[in-house]
Design a protein around this motif. Structure first.
Motif: not given
Length: 270
Positions: A47-48, A73-83
């Protein structure tokens, strides 16, 4: 789970403390985790918030990007992007993809250096600095949710916890997406709180971290809370003991992560 080239891979969220332990103890821990994950088709996800934490320890941070060369590896979206995705998912009838971008294996050193440099750009450095400055206020806002919600009896029931998660999740949608909220407030299907899994997960963690245990909150808790926003869309998490126990309780009583495998670092060094 993600399908690449016709092969399914599990997605595993690696907590910051676990990454640190892997890099500090490559022979004892890294040599056991990496082959297992490659053989069992499991991919590391970060995560970021983890990137922000690792930047505080330059030696580990530098090695982190080198280590990516041997672990897909993957970088994940943050909570704002997921919303945003969760709202668009309902509107456009699409599934939510938690992946922001993929970091490939076995590339030249310059490939990973480019990713590291990306996180040192002005815009992202400003983001990291802002998150650090805002952390006390963010924690205060998260804890403000606790007021005015006593249990009906001595202990909170599962139904009460889920109602609290509903209130928190819908309140967050009202704050961040007021127009969407106003348009859909009478549409029970669109405003079903379980559509917003990222904030559901944040709310569950806040509840199990602070309601049951009444522990003293710390600013570092903000990262621990936000890091799990993508967990409902993943398959595995490796995290520290306390967080693993909180997730175990959530998994036992609620449906949001009943498919997720929970591990601590000790699970791999027995």
């Amino acid at each position: 789970m993600i399908n690449l080239g016709g092969i399914n891979y599990k997605l595993c969220l690696i907590d910051t403390c676990v990454i640190s332990e892997i890099l500090k103890n490559k022979k004892e821990i890294g040599s056991k985790i990496v082959p297992k994950f490659i053989n069992e088709r499991i991919m590391f996800c970060y995560t970021i918030q983890t990137i922000a934490e690792l930047r505080k320890a330059p030696d580990i941070y530098n090695e982190f990007f080198s280590y990516m060369s041997i672990m897909p590896s993957f970088l994940l979206k943050n909570y704002n992007q997921l919303t945003e995705d969760e709202i668009n998912s309902y509107v456009n009838k699409k599934s939510v993809d938690p992946i922001l971008f993929h970091i490939a294996m076995m590339k030249p050193e310059s490939y990973y250096k480019e990713y590291q440099n990306m996180f040192e750009r002005k815009e992202l450095k400003h983001y990291f600095d802002s998150e650090k400055i805002d952390a006390p206020d963010t924690l205060k806002a998260l804890l403000d949710w606790r007021g005015g919600f006593p249990p009906e009896k001595e202990n909170y029931s599962t139904k009460e916890i889920e109602h609290w998660v509903e209130l928190v999740s819908l309140k967050q949608i009202l704050i961040t997406h007021p127009e969407y909220y106003k348009r859909n407030i009478t549409n029970l299907e669109a405003m079903n709180y379980t559509n917003f899994k990222s904030w559901n997960m944040i709310a569950y963690i806040v509840f199990y971290k602070f309601y049951f245990r009444h522990r003293n909150p710390k600013v570092n808790d903000v990262n621990d809370i936000l890091i799990v926003s993508a967990l409902p869309y993943l398959d595995i998490i490796i995290t520290e003991k306390d967080m693993c126990e909180q997730l175990r309780q959530i998994k036992a009583k609620h449906d949001i992560i009943n498919h997720v495998e929970l591990y601590t670092i000790k699970s791999f060094i027995k």
